[in-house]
Design a protein around this motif. Sequence first.
Motif, PDB file in Angstrom:
ATOM      1  N   ASN A 198       0.842  -1.197   0.000  1.00  0.00           N
ATOM      2  CA  ASN A 198       0.000   0.000   0.000  1.00  0.00           C
ATOM      3  C   ASN A 198       0.882   1.252   0.000  1.00  0.00           C
ATOM      4  N   ASP A 199       0.471   2.279  -0.733  1.00  0.00           N
ATOM      5  CA  ASP A 199       1.337   3.447  -0.910  1.00  0.00           C
ATOM      6  C   ASP A 199       1.602   4.209   0.387  1.00  0.00           C
ATOM      7  N   ALA A 200       0.585   4.364   1.231  1.00  0.00           N
ATOM      8  CA  ALA A 200       0.795   5.090   2.483  1.00  0.00           C
ATOM      9  C   ALA A 200       1.627   4.271   3.464  1.00  0.00           C
ATOM     10  N   THR A 201       1.404   2.955   3.487  1.00  0.00           N
ATOM     11  CA  THR A 201       2.231   2.084   4.328  1.00  0.00           C
ATOM     12  C   THR A 201       3.685   2.127   3.871  1.00  0.00           C
ATOM     13  N   ALA A 202       3.876   2.198   2.552  1.00  0.00           N
ATOM     14  CA  ALA A 202       5.236   2.303   2.017  1.00  0.00           C
ATOM     15  C   ALA A 202       5.902   3.588   2.491  1.00  0.00           C
ATOM     16  N   ALA A 203       5.167   4.693   2.485  1.00  0.00           N
ATOM     17  CA  ALA A 203       5.720   5.960   2.959  1.00  0.00           C
ATOM     18  C   ALA A 203       6.130   5.846   4.426  1.00  0.00           C
ATOM     19  N   CYS A 204       5.298   5.165   5.217  1.00  0.00           N
ATOM     20  CA  CYS A 204       5.615   4.942   6.628  1.00  0.00           C
ATOM     21  C   CYS A 204       6.892   4.113   6.764  1.00  0.00           C
ATOM     22  N   ARG A 205       7.057   3.098   5.923  1.00  0.00           N
ATOM     23  CA  ARG A 205       8.275   2.278   5.947  1.00  0.00           C
ATOM     24  C   ARG A 205       9.508   3.119   5.639  1.00  0.00           C
ATOM     25  N   ALA A 206       9.392   4.006   4.659  1.00  0.00           N
ATOM     26  CA  ALA A 206      10.534   4.847   4.297  1.00  0.00           C
ATOM     27  C   ALA A 206      10.958   5.715   5.469  1.00  0.00           C
ATOM     28  N   GLU A 207       9.984   6.323   6.127  1.00  0.00           N
ATOM     29  CA  GLU A 207      10.295   7.182   7.267  1.00  0.00           C
ATOM     30  C   GLU A 207      10.903   6.376   8.417  1.00  0.00           C
ATOM     31  N   HIS A 208      10.370   5.177   8.652  1.00  0.00           N
ATOM     32  CA  HIS A 208      10.854   4.370   9.766  1.00  0.00           C
ATOM     33  C   HIS A 208      12.245   3.800   9.486  1.00  0.00           C
ATOM     34  N   MET A 209      12.522   3.467   8.225  1.00  0.00           N
ATOM     35  CA  MET A 209      13.795   2.826   7.892  1.00  0.00           C
ATOM     36  C   MET A 209      14.894   3.836   7.566  1.00  0.00           C
ATOM     37  N   PHE A 210      14.519   4.929   6.902  1.00  0.00           N
ATOM     38  CA  PHE A 210      15.532   5.885   6.450  1.00  0.00           C
ATOM     39  C   PHE A 210      15.374   7.278   7.064  1.00  0.00           C
ATOM     40  N   GLY A 211      14.269   7.525   7.749  1.00  0.00           N
ATOM     41  CA  GLY A 211      14.026   8.843   8.325  1.00  0.00           C
ATOM     42  C   GLY A 211      14.397   8.890   9.794  1.00  0.00           C
TER      43      GLY A 211
END
Length: 398
Positions: A198-211
């Motif tokens: 899911n696109d919003a879940t993906a955004a959350c993953r990016a923030e959690h992994m790289f943010g």
Amino acid sequence: MPKLRPYSSGANQSEVRAHNERLMLSVLHQDGAMPGSEMARRTGLSPQTVSVILRKLEHDGLILRGASQKGRVGKPSVPMDINPEGLFSYGIKIGRRSTDLLLTDFRGTVHAQRRLRYPYPQPQEVFGFIERSLSEIQAGLSPVHRLRVCGIGVATPFNLWRWHEEVGAPKASLEAWKELDLVQEIGKFSDLHVFVINDATAACRAEHMFGGSSIWRDCVYFFIASFLGGGVVLNNSVYEGSQGNAGALGPLPSRGTDGREARLLDTASIRVLERRLIQADIDPTVLWQQPQDWSRIQDYADRWLEDTAQALARAALATCAVIDFEAVVIDGAMPADLRTRLVDRVREELPLLDTRGLILPVVQEGRIGANASALGAAAKPLIAQFLLDSHSGFSHPY
């Protein structure tokens, strides 16, 4: 009725070894460079086991050996760290207004990127763009880097075909997406393993992994793009839910500026600002141009920011009534200075609400911005094949 999963299952020696390799890569990715002795302490593995696994990971090119740290009592320690160029991954976001494709390394650095804009997504156009972009980027990679691309992640709104009214598209124009299998479509021109999220879940993953949100054990994540979406982090790991749709915050009840009931995505999305610009006979393409500069529409953006902050504050409080989140993380496809102001306004609005019975969360600004969904999609193959995910039966972040 689906079969219940067993609480645990046996594992052979090779499975245990693979798990430990993932564990050590996850520790290094999360906490940065450290010597083997520290890694043994954090993982609970024996120093000998850690030493054997580190040698293998170094031989495979996944980690790098740092400079020997001398001047301490005992044997000099040698820190090990993730090799950014040890792995690469493609991330694709198929959105309602655009498709983005990027190539990232193991540390989340974007090495190449392509974008396709449109009024609404058409499969032939979108997959043609993806095929061309993959071919162009692949051709520019060295033979070694080409072999280190581990997969393709695709982020997209679930049930894309149901959003025709919101994007102003004829209903029949999006129906083709209903029968499409994204994995099969991309498999027609790429032999890389494809993962869909899911696109919003993906955004959350990016923030959690790289943010910066990995510091929180439990947090709720809001991402404001053309449409608002979100994600949930529980026990230091992004929680996708049984159907991959956890954190679907857009449909949360909200209230419009006219006082009528509405969905949060109708009160706190960039689409709201886009409509106001169109009503004022102002070209809304300024919202999506890169680099982002909204100074020409400052008055409209300021009013939109105030309305959005109030809606987000109420939504944040509602989510914290369900789960005792430590933090609310807010990111979006907007200029960074505007995002900072929005986060500041939400911090101001929260204490003004009726918070009896609740503990106010910390409000944190996200760091990724417009690339979040595509970058989070690229993280999916890395996690699935090389790192640990506690919500997939493992016990470490991501």
